[in-house]
Scaffold this active site. Structure first.
Site, short mmCIF file in Angstrom:
data_model
loop_
_atom_site.label_atom_id
_atom_site.label_comp_id
_atom_site.label_asym_id
_atom_site.label_seq_id
_atom_site.Cartn_x
_atom_site.Cartn_y
_atom_site.Cartn_z
CB CYS A 1 41.69 46.40 29.09
SG CYS A 1 40.63 45.34 28.07
N GLY B 1 31.48 42.90 39.78
CA GLY B 1 31.46 42.73 38.33
C GLY B 1 30.57 41.60 37.86
C1 LIG Z 1 32.18 41.38 30.53
C2 LIG Z 1 33.20 42.20 31.28
C3 LIG Z 1 33.61 43.43 30.78
C4 LIG Z 1 34.54 44.21 31.46
N1 LIG Z 1 34.90 45.43 30.96
C5 LIG Z 1 35.77 46.23 31.67
C6 LIG Z 1 36.09 47.55 31.22
O1 LIG Z 1 35.58 48.04 30.21
N2 LIG Z 1 36.96 48.28 31.97
C7 LIG Z 1 37.53 47.80 33.12
O2 LIG Z 1 38.29 48.50 33.78
N3 LIG Z 1 37.22 46.56 33.57
C8 LIG Z 1 36.36 45.77 32.88
N4 LIG Z 1 36.05 44.51 33.36
C9 LIG Z 1 36.65 44.04 34.62
C10 LIG Z 1 35.73 44.26 35.79
O3 LIG Z 1 35.44 45.63 35.97
C11 LIG Z 1 36.34 43.69 37.08
O4 LIG Z 1 37.55 44.36 37.35
C12 LIG Z 1 36.66 42.20 36.96
O5 LIG Z 1 35.65 41.54 36.24
C13 LIG Z 1 36.82 41.51 38.32
O6 LIG Z 1 35.65 41.62 39.11
P1 LIG Z 1 34.52 40.46 39.18
O7 LIG Z 1 35.22 39.18 39.52
O8 LIG Z 1 33.58 40.92 40.24
O9 LIG Z 1 33.90 40.38 37.83
C14 LIG Z 1 35.10 43.72 32.68
C15 LIG Z 1 34.68 42.48 33.19
C16 LIG Z 1 33.73 41.72 32.52
C17 LIG Z 1 33.30 40.41 33.11
#
Ligand SMILES: Cc1cc2nc3c(=O)[nH]c(=O)nc-3n(C[C@H](O)[C@H](O)[C@H](O)COP(=O)(O)O)c2cc1C
Ligand SMILES: Cc1cc2nc3c(=O)[nH]c(=O)nc-3n(C[C@H](O)[C@H](O)[C@H](O)COP(=O)(O)OP(=O)(O)OC[C@H]3O[C@@H](n4cnc5c(N)ncnc54)[C@H](O)[C@@H]3O)c2cc1C
Ligand code: FES
Lengths: 250, 305
Positions: free
Chosen positions: B132, B267
């Protein structure tokens, strides 16, 4: 919440940078969404060329037609302002909780500041179905920014306009017009945070405040739109945007 | 059920490879109001910490070309409320595996979280978020150093009753070395990638858009980067991989699996299209036909070195 397509009926400038868009619900899902929508709720609009949707309050609903009023402040709203009648908008609607009309009492006061004015119009219309009278204070920076005053008057509201520079109506902020109002049973407000904070400080009556925050989703998935309340962290998009004035911590 | 879509992540079998990513699907309860979430392969729940967290100040969201930045900072109600109040509600509407995403500020935090979460019925995978970018003194600090990543993995493995997947950060020069450290420390699988650290500036105010200054970037803009990292890790390790980063279509899912992922997490796409995961599950069989794929498992890692 429904994901629906709405057809643009008209998209006209009210001021140099504020537009009113009327949209038509064409299929049954969209009609259902409009029937469910309450004053103070919002829609989240997909815009070509923008990754995130844009949250905009519902300003008015007339049968299967819905109205929004928006100010051009950046990329997304600029794209919206160039859209033509006949084009379709992909929207999520209705979102958020909306205003609760039950505690309004006999002489509710409605306060709108700037682009916080639009959601108060639908609220005023709904309130006047249950009360005789609604006092409304609308605050703007200057004469050129004034919107929707006639619509409030036509709905039967008692309207006071303030402008910060005194170019129209009473000079000053919305709080400067409050002493003219005799009795306030309850209040509803939407506008910039300094305005909401000042209102909460000035008014002894309880009320409801519509809050604004940058949103990722608009329906409770991302935890992007958090605000602090006396009951802990709340999401503006699902727990709000309307909060009780006594709950909000500024 | 279409078993052409069924995949396995080590000992855990999913009916299809589609998993909403942690932090972009809450605890599944909002989405359950929109559609039958039992169509999903699994759900990765919001990153949970030992104590409740408010998260960072707002604004927490910014936009970029084909993507977004967030600096939420792990807002969550804390592990006790999650296990006592939220998971029972999720279990009423969801009957597929739950992936518990856990985040800590010390090795002890991770151990405590893994112990509690892995005891939960239906939690079939512990996803250790060492990536994170939005919290100080923790999270990503463990994910950017092979030694620290290995230590957390080992500690969590000793207490977890469920398979442990480590979620990796892309904010490193050599992601394969971190992946190998986790593999050697006993990880059962890997999930990658988390968000990339980014920044936006408001021209009018001359200040950062995000109150926390920097935020994690995600969405279609990062997809090629995620595909490359999954491919590098899949080429370097033999652990099952959950591929994540920028996926928004069924085609993206196949591409990520060809890079080396056995399943995928989606995500940011959920935030703009709340039905995207369901839609992709529905579109996959037709897409397999279109590309002459019998079973989705046939393509996993077909491009690894
Ligand atoms: C609003 C938001 C909150 C997120 N919160 C977490 C989290 O609590 N724990 C985590 O491992 N990843 C978190 N992520 C990361 C996502 O799980 C993911 O790894 C990342 O967004 C890349 O994927 P995407 O491009 O499909 O969004 C978060 C992403 C977003 C956009
Ligand atoms: C519940 C709610 C109701 C709203 N109702 C109205 C309305 O009725 N009329 C109106 O004119 N405006 C309204 N707004 C503000 C409106 O959402 C923003 O002005 C708009 O999103 C700006 O988009 P942009 O692409 O033009 O600006 P950009 O600055 O290019 O947008 C970049 C990003 O920041 C976000 N953003 C920028 N300004 C704001 C803001 N003030 N609030 C929230 N997000 C913002 C955008 O959504 C986008 O994600 C409302 C906001 C909320 C949260
Ligand atoms: S905007 Fe995503 S939770 Fe409110």
């Amino acid at each position: 919440m429904h994901q629906v397509k709405l057809k643009i009926l008209s998209n006209t400038a009210l001021t140099a940078d504020i537009y009113r868009m009327w949209l038509q619900a064409e299929d049954s899902d969209a009609c259902t969404a409009l029937r469910q929508a309450k004053a103070g709720q919002f829609m989240n609009i997909a815009i070509k060329g923008c990754y995130l949707r844009r949250p905009i309050s519902i300003c008015d609903i007339d049968d299967n037609k819905i109205c929004i009023v928006y100010k051009v402040v950046g990329k997304g709203t600029a794209v919206m302002s160039a859209m033509q009648a006949g084009e379709l908008l992909d929207v999520l609607l209705p979102l958020g909780n909306g205003f609760d009309l039950t505690p309004a009492g006999e002489t509710p006061l409605l306060i709108g500041g700037g682009v916080g004015v639009p959601p108060m119009l639908m609220l005023a219309k709904r309130l006047l179905e249950q009360t005789e009278k609604a006092n409304v204070i609308l605050g703007f920076n200057t004469k050129k920014d004034i919107i929707l005053v006639n619509e409030f008057r036509q709905a039967g509201c008692n309207v006071t306009v303030t402008t910060a520079d005194g170019s129209e109506g009473k000079k000053g902020f919305v709080t400067d017009a409050m002493s003219d109002i005799q009795h306030i049973s309850y209040y509803y407000a939407c506008g910039p945070v300094p305005m909401l904070r000042a209102l909460k400080g000035r008014l002894t009556a309880e009320g409801q405040l519509s809050m604004e925050e940058r949103m990722g989703c608009g329906f409770g998935l991302c935890m992007g739109c958090t605000c602090q309340t006396h009951e802990g962290a709340k999401q503006v998009c699902t727990d709000g945007p309307v909060f009780r004035s006594t709950d909000i911590i500024f | 059920m279409d078993n052409r879509l069924s995949i396995s992540l080590g000992i855990v079998t999913l009916q299809n490879p589609i998993i909403p990513a942690s932090g972009t699907f809450g605890f599944g309860l909002e989405a359950a109001k929109l559609y039958d979430i039992d169509c999903l392969g699994a759900i990765s729940i919001k990153g949970t910490t030992v104590l409740p967290r408010y998260g960072n100040p707002t604004p927490r969201i910014a936009e970029c070309a084909e993507g977004m930045l967030n600096s939420v900072g792990l807002q969550n109600p804390g592990v006790d409320k999650v296990t006592e109040e939220i998971l029972p509600k999720l279990r009423e509407v969801f009957h597929q595996p739950i992936i518990a995403n856990i985040s800590g500020f010390s090795v002890e935090d991770y151990v405590q979280l893994a112990e509690k979460m892995s005891r939960e019925e239906q939690v079939e995978i512990i996803e250790v978020n060492i990536s994170c970018p939005n919290v100080h003194n923790g999270g990503m600090a463990f994910g950017t150093d092979p030694k620290a990543a290995g230590e957390v993995t080992k500690a969590v493995k000793t207490v977890s009753r469920k398979p442990v997947f480590v979620k990796l950060s892309p904010n490193v020069t050599d992601i394969a070395s971190i992946a190998k450290a986790c593999e050697q420390a006993g990880a059962d699988g890997l999930c990658l990638i988390n968000t990339l650290l980014g920044m936006r500036i408001n021209l009018r105010t001359r200040k950062p858009v995000l109150a926390n200054r920097y935020g994690g970037m995600s969405g279609p803009a990062i997809f090629p980067l995620a595909v490359r990292m999954v491919n590098q890790v899949a080429s370097a390790c033999s652990l099952p991989i959950i591929g994540c980063g920028g996926i928004s279509t069924a085609e993206d899912v196949l591409e990520m699996m060809m890079a080396g992922a056995s399943a995928v997490e989606i995500g940011a796409a959920n935030l703009v299209n709340p039905y995207v995961c369901r839609d992709i599950v529905e579109q996959l069989p037709g897409l397999l036909d279109q590309y002459g794929i019998n079973n989705i498992t046939d393509i996993i890692g077909c491009t690894t070195k």
